[in-house]
Design a protein around this motif. Structure first.
Motif, mmCIF file in Angstrom:
data_model
loop_
_atom_site.group_PDB
_atom_site.id
_atom_site.type_symbol
_atom_site.label_atom_id
_atom_site.label_comp_id
_atom_site.label_asym_id
_atom_site.label_seq_id
_atom_site.Cartn_x
_atom_site.Cartn_y
_atom_site.Cartn_z
ATOM 1 N N ILE A 70 0.825 -1.210 0.000
ATOM 2 C CA ILE A 70 0.000 0.000 0.000
ATOM 3 C C ILE A 70 0.860 1.261 0.000
ATOM 4 O O ILE A 70 1.836 1.357 0.742
ATOM 5 C CB ILE A 70 -0.908 0.028 1.261
ATOM 6 C CG1 ILE A 70 -1.796 -1.227 1.309
ATOM 7 C CG2 ILE A 70 -1.760 1.293 1.306
ATOM 8 C CD1 ILE A 70 -2.461 -1.466 2.666
ATOM 9 N N GLY A 71 0.510 2.209 -0.838
ATOM 10 C CA GLY A 71 1.170 3.522 -0.838
ATOM 11 C C GLY A 71 0.116 4.610 -0.951
ATOM 12 O O GLY A 71 -0.916 4.409 -1.592
ATOM 13 N N LEU A 72 0.381 5.747 -0.320
ATOM 14 C CA LEU A 72 -0.630 6.812 -0.313
ATOM 15 C C LEU A 72 -0.169 8.061 -1.049
ATOM 16 O O LEU A 72 1.025 8.370 -1.087
ATOM 17 C CB LEU A 72 -0.946 7.216 1.132
ATOM 18 C CG LEU A 72 -1.789 6.271 1.976
ATOM 19 C CD1 LEU A 72 -1.712 6.671 3.435
ATOM 20 C CD2 LEU A 72 -3.223 6.283 1.520
ATOM 21 N N GLU A 73 -1.125 8.749 -1.619
ATOM 22 C CA GLU A 73 -0.891 10.077 -2.177
ATOM 23 C C GLU A 73 -1.892 10.993 -1.503
ATOM 24 O O GLU A 73 -3.092 10.747 -1.551
ATOM 25 C CB GLU A 73 -1.099 10.075 -3.690
ATOM 26 C CG GLU A 73 -0.046 9.251 -4.409
ATOM 27 C CD GLU A 73 -0.381 9.003 -5.874
ATOM 28 O OE1 GLU A 73 0.218 9.654 -6.732
ATOM 29 O OE2 GLU A 73 -1.256 8.162 -6.140
ATOM 30 N N PHE A 75 6.425 -6.618 -6.827
ATOM 31 C CA PHE A 75 5.086 -6.066 -6.584
ATOM 32 C C PHE A 75 4.097 -6.537 -7.641
ATOM 33 O O PHE A 75 4.465 -6.743 -8.798
ATOM 34 C CB PHE A 75 5.114 -4.524 -6.643
ATOM 35 C CG PHE A 75 5.818 -3.886 -5.478
ATOM 36 C CD1 PHE A 75 5.988 -4.565 -4.278
ATOM 37 C CD2 PHE A 75 6.293 -2.591 -5.577
ATOM 38 C CE1 PHE A 75 6.621 -3.969 -3.204
ATOM 39 C CE2 PHE A 75 6.936 -1.971 -4.511
ATOM 40 C CZ PHE A 75 7.101 -2.666 -3.327
ATOM 41 N N GLY A 76 2.849 -6.629 -7.258
ATOM 42 C CA GLY A 76 1.787 -6.892 -8.218
ATOM 43 C C GLY A 76 1.357 -5.593 -8.893
ATOM 44 O O GLY A 76 1.851 -4.513 -8.563
ATOM 45 N N GLN A 93 -4.263 -2.026 -14.218
ATOM 46 C CA GLN A 93 -3.876 -0.775 -13.557
ATOM 47 C C GLN A 93 -4.923 0.284 -13.867
ATOM 48 O O GLN A 93 -5.113 0.662 -15.023
ATOM 49 C CB GLN A 93 -2.491 -0.327 -14.049
ATOM 50 C CG GLN A 93 -2.116 1.025 -13.466
ATOM 51 C CD GLN A 93 -0.627 1.273 -13.417
ATOM 52 O OE1 GLN A 93 0.163 0.349 -13.408
ATOM 53 N NE2 GLN A 93 -0.254 2.537 -13.383
ATOM 54 N N CYS A 125 -2.914 0.268 -4.110
ATOM 55 C CA CYS A 125 -2.585 -1.014 -3.509
ATOM 56 C C CYS A 125 -2.481 -2.118 -4.542
ATOM 57 O O CYS A 125 -3.034 -2.026 -5.631
ATOM 58 C CB CYS A 125 -3.561 -1.392 -2.391
ATOM 59 S SG CYS A 125 -5.152 -1.934 -2.960
ATOM 60 N N SER A 126 -1.709 -3.115 -4.181
ATOM 61 C CA SER A 126 -1.554 -4.294 -5.025
ATOM 62 C C SER A 126 -1.433 -5.482 -4.084
ATOM 63 O O SER A 126 -1.302 -5.300 -2.871
ATOM 64 C CB SER A 126 -0.286 -4.168 -5.881
ATOM 65 O OG SER A 126 0.841 -4.036 -5.043
HETATM 66 P P1 ADP Z 1 2.192 6.280 -10.840
HETATM 67 O O1 ADP Z 1 3.263 6.369 -11.845
HETATM 68 O O2 ADP Z 1 1.086 5.373 -11.210
HETATM 69 O O3 ADP Z 1 1.744 7.616 -10.331
HETATM 70 P P2 ADP Z 1 4.015 6.005 -8.661
HETATM 71 O O4 ADP Z 1 5.172 5.109 -8.809
HETATM 72 O O5 ADP Z 1 4.215 7.454 -8.809
HETATM 73 O O6 ADP Z 1 2.859 5.512 -9.622
HETATM 74 O O7 ADP Z 1 3.381 5.705 -7.243
HETATM 75 C C1 ADP Z 1 2.187 6.280 -6.837
HETATM 76 C C2 ADP Z 1 1.840 5.708 -5.478
HETATM 77 O O8 ADP Z 1 1.594 4.304 -5.591
HETATM 78 C C3 ADP Z 1 2.933 5.823 -4.457
HETATM 79 O O9 ADP Z 1 2.321 6.110 -3.205
HETATM 80 C C4 ADP Z 1 3.585 4.453 -4.416
HETATM 81 O O10 ADP Z 1 4.090 4.155 -3.143
HETATM 82 C C5 ADP Z 1 2.424 3.559 -4.732
HETATM 83 N N1 ADP Z 1 2.807 2.340 -5.452
HETATM 84 C C6 ADP Z 1 3.648 2.242 -6.495
HETATM 85 N N2 ADP Z 1 3.713 0.968 -6.943
HETATM 86 C C7 ADP Z 1 2.871 0.241 -6.168
HETATM 87 C C8 ADP Z 1 2.485 -1.126 -6.130
HETATM 88 N N3 ADP Z 1 2.919 -2.015 -7.004
HETATM 89 N N4 ADP Z 1 1.590 -1.505 -5.170
HETATM 90 C C9 ADP Z 1 1.101 -0.614 -4.311
HETATM 91 N N5 ADP Z 1 1.426 0.678 -4.304
HETATM 92 C C10 ADP Z 1 2.294 1.120 -5.211
#
Ligand code: ADP
Ligand code: MG
Length: 483
Positions: A7-10, A215-216, A253, A205-206
């Motif tokens: 999980i990652g947040l924006e 990562f998924g 995605q 999330c993945s």
């Molecule tokens: P995008 O290019 O789609 O904007 P980023 O790499 O900038 O993706 O990441 C955006 C957010 O997604 C960040 O908070 C990151 O931690 C999270 N994130 C990136 N890859 C994954 C993944 N495989 N699973 C869950 N969270 C991810």
């Protein structure tokens, strides 16, 4: 197979500046539509943006509080896309040179009993969009009769905080978001109100089989407007992804929408990639070079942050970690606590009444601590009355509801209802005699060695005094008379 979520947040946070990011329009919330605007934030041709220094300062402050490196050289880019609430058809944002990057936040998982560290990828600054109001057709975009646009919010400084994919379970994401809010509250750079939309959460999330490093494919849930939605939306989405993977389906995605009423997520749009936005440096704005001395100056004005405050609560007030974490979870609650203690009430007892009784009332009414009628003075008075033996803890619980509802001080309620504790020995002794007289069976049981019988007799005294007898005295007198 066992799966694990990643999980990652924006997080988007509107800054508390008087004027907008690139013009001098005001930023007051809740004004008549399209009254906080000027040619610049309306995107009129020929206008030029000017950077708001206060917004840079607030972002630097936030970056420092999140243990980030501050970029001495950074830049604004144009992020091109069309949306009807964005008058320029591009948003001024930051791309490869954000103001802050490479930080971290420590998050106490108090109930779970561990601390986790969440990396902060970047903190950058951009401008907010306007707002569309869909009218008729039950407010749904597709079914609306027409839509109105309000540009008051367009151009308000917006800070975006992106985390590393370091969280594994929904409650970690929730705890992180709450911690982040407390940090920003203590900095005073935003009111971080989920209701007003000055703090907005997007979560990625993945899932992956446990033990696998790679990562998924992730999905993103946009605009979760409460911590509860964040936790529930994530739990749903993780389950959905695991079920899909187990059924042999591919995760796409995409950006998904969380519906709080149905408790489900659904596809909003398939994911766009950075190259879709055709980022390029905004030719209207020169790159920013920050003076290291200015960063030093900002560093020296950083206020006490939640982690330090939590540690101080443990040292200064002798509180256990559990109490200190809960009390410092928001700035308002930590301020409330310190004010109550400063009024002379016992530190641990104030904590107990706040984290048990007050918290449960706030929870039931879905209120924040600074939105209810109970003030530090109420809690301080209540605790002092209990500690002085004026009322029992039981009576304090009984009057809590009235205090919470009406905001009456506990001393007033106690007086009005005649609840002052009876600590007069002769008065209690008389009632004790009467109870002994009326309950020969229990008296016999107690003398025969049955300890529970004493509890029954104490209960009888309490019943006759409507809970007002001092329990310690009742116990003492009963034991004396029965031995
Ligand atoms: P995008 O290019 O789609 O904007 P980023 O790499 O900038 O993706 O990441 C955006 C957010 O997604 C960040 O908070 C990151 O931690 C999270 N994130 C990136 N890859 C994954 C993944 N495989 N699973 C869950 N969270 C991810
Ligand atoms: Mg990205």
């Amino acid at each position: 197979m066992e799966y694990e979520a990643v999980i990652g947040l924006e997080i988007h946070v509107e800054l508390l500046t008087e004027s907008k990011m690139f013009c001098d329009s005001t930023t007051r919330f809740g004004e008549e539509p399209n009254t906080q605007v000027c040619p610049v934030c309306l995107g009129m041709p020929g206008t030029l943006p000017v950077i708001n220094k206060k917004a840079i300062e607030q972002t630097v402050k936030t970056g420092l509080a999140l243990n980030c490196d501050i970029a001495l050289f950074s830049q604004f880019h144009r992020k091109n896309y069309f949306y009807p609430d964005m008058p320029k058809n591009y948003q001024i944002s930051q791309y490869d040179l954000p103001l802050a990057s490479g930080g971290y936040v420590e998050v106490e998982m108090e109930e779970e009993g561990y601390t986790t560290t969440v990396g902060i990828t970047r903190v950058h600054l951009e401008e907010d969009t306007g707002k569309l109001v869909h009218v008729g057709g039950a407010g749904r975009i597709a079914g609306a009769e027409y839509s109105l646009v309000d540009f008051n919010r367009a151009g308000v400084p917006l800070m975006e905080i992106v985390t590393e994919p370091d969280m594994r379970i929904p409650v970690e994401a929730k705890a992180f978001a709450q911690k982040l809010r407390a940090i920003i509250q203590s900095l005073g750079v935003s009111d971080v109100s989920m209701e007003k939309g000055s703090m907005r959460l997007d979560v990625n999330c993945s899932v992956r089989p446990k033990g696998v490093e790679e990562f998924g494919v992730k999905t993103e849930i946009k605009n979760l407007n409460s911590f509860r939605s964040l936790e529930r939306g994530l739990a749903y989405e993780i389950k959905r992804q695991i079920e899909a993977v187990e059924a042999g389906e591919e995760i796409v995605q995409e950006t998904r929408h969380w519906d709080e009423t149905t408790g489900r997520t659904s596809t909003l749009r398939t994911k766009e990639y950075a190259h879709d936005y055709r980022y390029f440096p905004d030719p209207d704005l020169v790159p920013m070079e920050l003076d290291p001395a200015w960063i030093e100056e900002i560093t020296s004005t950083l206020p006490e942050l939640p982690d330090e405050r939590r540690r101080r609560f443990m040292e200064e007030y002798g509180l256990p970690s559990h109490d200190a974490t809960l009390l410092t979870a928001t700035k308002a609650s930590a301020d409330f606590y310190e004010e109550a203690v400063s009024l002379g009430a016992n530190a641990k007892n104030v904590s107990n009444w706040m984290i048990v009784e007050l918290a449960s009332y706030l929870n039931a009414e879905n209120l924040e601590i600074d939105e209810c009628a109970v003030t530090p003075r109420h809690i301080a008075e209540l605790v002092k009355m209990i500690d002085a033996g004026t009322i029992s803890g039981k009576i304090a619980k009984d009057i809590f509801g009235e205090m919470f509802e009406t905001g009456k001080l506990p001393s007033i309620i106690v007086e009005e209802r005649g609840l002052i504790q009876i600590s007069d020995e002769s008065e209690i002794a008389a009632i004790v005699e009467a109870v002994i007289e009326e309950n020969p069976k229990s008296v016999e049981d107690y003398r025969g060695g049955k300890q529970q019988a004493l509890g029954f007799l104490v209960g009888q005294v309490m019943r006759l005094t409507k809970g007002r007898a001092n329990p310690a005295l009742v116990n003492k007198l009963l034991k004396e008379k029965l031995s």
